[in-house]
Enzyme design. Structure first.
Site, short mmCIF file in Angstrom:
data_model
loop_
_atom_site.label_atom_id
_atom_site.label_comp_id
_atom_site.label_asym_id
_atom_site.label_seq_id
_atom_site.Cartn_x
_atom_site.Cartn_y
_atom_site.Cartn_z
N GLU A 264 -10.10 -7.07 0.84
CA GLU A 264 -9.73 -8.53 0.40
C GLU A 264 -8.14 -8.69 -0.54
OE1 GLU A 264 -12.67 -10.29 -0.04
OE2 GLU A 264 -13.99 -8.20 0.25
N CYS B 183 -6.21 -14.07 -6.92
CA CYS B 183 -6.68 -14.55 -5.11
C CYS B 183 -6.91 -16.05 -5.08
CB CYS B 183 -6.60 -13.49 -4.14
SG CYS B 183 -8.78 -13.15 -4.80
P1 NAD Z 1 -0.41 -4.43 -4.20
O1 NAD Z 1 -0.74 -4.44 -3.08
O2 NAD Z 1 0.62 -4.02 -4.32
O3 NAD Z 1 -1.80 -2.85 -5.11
C1 NAD Z 1 -2.46 -2.91 -4.65
C2 NAD Z 1 -3.06 -1.86 -4.30
O4 NAD Z 1 -2.44 -0.88 -3.29
C3 NAD Z 1 -2.75 -0.65 -5.43
O5 NAD Z 1 -3.45 0.40 -6.52
C4 NAD Z 1 -1.29 -0.34 -4.92
O6 NAD Z 1 -0.84 0.83 -6.66
C5 NAD Z 1 -1.47 -0.13 -4.21
N1 NAD Z 1 -0.31 0.27 -3.24
C6 NAD Z 1 0.86 -0.91 -3.29
N2 NAD Z 1 1.66 -0.12 -2.13
C7 NAD Z 1 1.51 0.22 -1.11
C8 NAD Z 1 2.01 1.21 -0.29
N3 NAD Z 1 2.82 0.30 0.26
N4 NAD Z 1 0.64 1.64 0.37
C9 NAD Z 1 -0.05 2.04 -0.39
N5 NAD Z 1 -0.72 1.48 -1.43
C10 NAD Z 1 0.03 0.39 -1.87
O7 NAD Z 1 -1.49 -5.71 -4.61
P2 NAD Z 1 -0.84 -5.96 -5.96
O8 NAD Z 1 0.64 -6.85 -6.23
O9 NAD Z 1 -1.00 -5.02 -7.15
O10 NAD Z 1 -2.52 -7.38 -6.22
C11 NAD Z 1 -2.09 -8.63 -5.77
C12 NAD Z 1 -2.62 -9.25 -4.63
O11 NAD Z 1 -3.85 -8.84 -4.47
C13 NAD Z 1 -2.24 -10.65 -4.30
O12 NAD Z 1 -2.35 -10.78 -2.96
C14 NAD Z 1 -3.87 -11.02 -4.70
O13 NAD Z 1 -4.20 -11.94 -3.89
C15 NAD Z 1 -4.90 -9.56 -4.28
N6 NAD Z 1 -6.41 -10.03 -5.01
C16 NAD Z 1 -7.25 -10.05 -3.64
C17 NAD Z 1 -8.18 -10.06 -3.99
C18 NAD Z 1 -9.37 -11.45 -3.05
O14 NAD Z 1 -10.95 -10.42 -3.25
N7 NAD Z 1 -8.87 -11.11 -1.62
C19 NAD Z 1 -9.00 -10.13 -5.26
C20 NAD Z 1 -7.65 -9.69 -6.47
C21 NAD Z 1 -6.54 -9.36 -5.92
#
Ligand code: NAD
Length: 479
Positions: free
Chosen positions: A251, A285
């Site tokens: 997601e 999102c």
């Molecule tokens: P992010 O991708 O930076 O982080 C999400 C998770 O991934 C965290 O646990 C983080 O520690 C981990 N992560 C970060 N960098 C990583 C890497 N290089 N390798 C592996 N894991 C890593 O996202 P965020 O800033 O925490 O969250 C916001 C994003 O989430 C937005 O793009 C939002 O739209 C999306 N989101 C989507 C939904 C949905 O249902 N589609 C719901 C909520 C949030």
């Protein structure tokens, strides 16, 4: 302010243990003060979490669905009993308002309970066989160990969704929750532990995200990875999952258009979408980001949006007067300022807001930009903050052209009284979750998933549990 202890450790094989790779501060985004620390897993602890989940799988998957469901339903009621205390911790570490924190936790209570019910309902199908007296059975079986990776913007409900569905299916889980909001993940795992989830069935780790994910997804024990987060990281995780053919359920980001047609009740469109726009400081999102107003209602929409935006009280989530909290961290402030400056440099007009507050905490003003030109970065990059853009459109083709000019395909909103306009917009929108004259909530009972750069697979509903299962085909005849 109520005192909540926000220090968080790892939970591996039924025990809370200190991470061996040091710790990271947990910062209140409303004050920039230290409110706790989260300890980080080293490689041996990541492996220990995987081993524990692997060992726990036969016993957990061997229980009846009703027994697994009973644990989830108990966890749901414990979460409900603890909601007051957990909401205070959630709002401190995430910056949410109290109303948003409670709303999210109530949804998490529902999500655990719904998956608890679904655990006992999961069923297959029976089909006629190819010889007389034979039958074919399609039987769902749990996949095995699941890796779940969650972000900070909905630190409770996204953990609840992944753990609820995976555990209902009979899978065991290694959860790598966001290091920005560790307490909330801890609190939800505690409800599951107190509800009787066996040792190893749920493990919680934190760490350096990139190497931890690499290690998790290089394990042949892992059968599925459920990730919610940015598209950028999603693509990296998809590549890491590929060599072991680990099933991805992703997601990702969104950039939701809101089409307000000439026959729409403009005031209603604003009142309905504002909570989705400004809730969680716009860091959602499904947040409406690009308002596309028919030229005949464009000025009225801008006026109504500006008037509504000015009613928000920006402040710390713990203050009762606050209706809009800070964004999550300094990086989100920088991104907000960059996107606003870029749009303005290219011709957009700031109708209200546009600045950060010069005080401790990560506060940016709720903002409306009009006359946003097509080449502005904010129309391409997910703004993930309390900022709405407005563009004027002349025809349905024009509206669809602008609405679909995004690689994301998640939420979209349509406001019109006309059935013909509604049907045409809905059929032509490149969106996977459409709200017509209302928002598009993510509820536990119906499947929801993105398309394109917004991801693949489903969470929610029967399909959300089947996402963690394989349909085994058994063709059987009399011996
Ligand atoms: P992010 O991708 O930076 O982080 C999400 C998770 O991934 C965290 O646990 C983080 O520690 C981990 N992560 C970060 N960098 C990583 C890497 N290089 N390798 C592996 N894991 C890593 O996202 P965020 O800033 O925490 O969250 C916001 C994003 O989430 C937005 O793009 C939002 O739209 C999306 N989101 C989507 C939904 C949905 O249902 N589609 C719901 C909520 C949030």
């Amino acid at each position: 302010m109520p005192q909540v202890k926000l220090d968080t450790n790892l939970f591996i094989n039924g025990r809370w243990v200190e991470g061996k790779a040091g710790s990271q501060p947990n910062i209140d985004p409303g004050t920039e003060e230290l409110i706790g620390v989260v300890t980080l897993a080293d490689g041996s602890q990541v492996q220990a979490a995987l081993d524990a989940a692997h060992r726990a799988f036969p016993a957990w998957s061997g229980l009846t669905g009703q027994s697994r469901g009973a644990v989830l339903k108990k966890a749901s009621s414990l979460l409900n009993e603890r909601i007051q205390e957990i909401a205070e911790g959630l709002l401190l570490e995430s910056g949410k308002t109290r109303a948003d924190a409670f709303g999210e936790l109530r949804r998490t209570v529902e999500t655990l309970a719904w998956n608890g019910e679904e655990a006992g309902r999961v069923s297959g199908t029976v089909h006629p066989g190819i010889v007389v007296g034979s039958t074919r059975l399609s039987v769902p079986i749990p996949l095995g160990v699941v890796v779940a990776i969650t972000p900070w913007n909905f630190p409770a409900v996204l953990v609840g969704r992944k753990l609820g569905a995976a555990l209902a299916a009979g899978c065991t889980v290694v959860l790598k929750a966001s290091e920005f909001t560790p307490y909330t993940a801890r609190a939800i795992v505690e409800t599951l532990v107190d509800a009787g989830v066996p040792d190893g069935a749920v493990n919680l780790i934190f760490g350096d995200p990139a190497p931890v994910s690499r290690q998790l997804l290089s394990s042949s024990m892992v059968k599925a990875v459920s990730f919610t987060g940015s598209t950028r990281v999603g693509k990296q995780l998809a590549a890491l999952a590929a060599p072991n053919l680990i099933r991805p359920i992703f997601e990702l980001g969104g950039h939701a258009p809101v089409i307000v047609w000439n026959d729409a009740d403009v005031e209603n469109a604003v009142q309905v979408t504002a909570p989705a726009k400004f809730g969680s400081a716009g860091q959602s999102c499904v947040a409406p980001t690009r308002y596309l107003a028919h030229h005949s209602v464009h000025d009225a929409l801008v006026d109504a949006l500006v008037a509504k935006t000015k009613t928000y009280e920006l402040g710390h989530g713990a203050e009762d007067s606050t209706t809009l909290g800070p964004v999550a961290h300094a990086g989100r402030v920088a991104s907000f300022l960059h996107l606003v400056e870029d749009a303005v440099a290219k011709g957009a007009v700031v109708k209200t807001g546009g600045k950060k507050l010069e005080r401790a905490g990560f506060y940016v003003e709720p903002t409306v930009l009009s006359s946003v030109p097509r080449d502005a970065e904010i129309l391409v990059e997910e703004p993930f903050g309390p900022v709405a853009t407005v563009q004027s459109v002349d025809t349905i083709d024009h509206a669809i052209d602008l609405a679909n000019a995004s690689d994301y395909s998640f939420a979209a909103y349509v406001f019109t009284d006309s059935i013909r306009v509604r049907d045409e917009l809905v059929s032509r929108l490149n969106a996977s979750n459409i709200g017509v004259n209302q928002t598009a909530p993510s509820l536990p009972d119906v499947a929801l998933g993105g398309l394109g750069n917004s991801g693949y697979g489903y969470e929610g509903g029967r399909e959300g549990v089947l996402a963690y299962m394989h349909l085994r085909l058994i063709s059987q005849a009399h011996g």
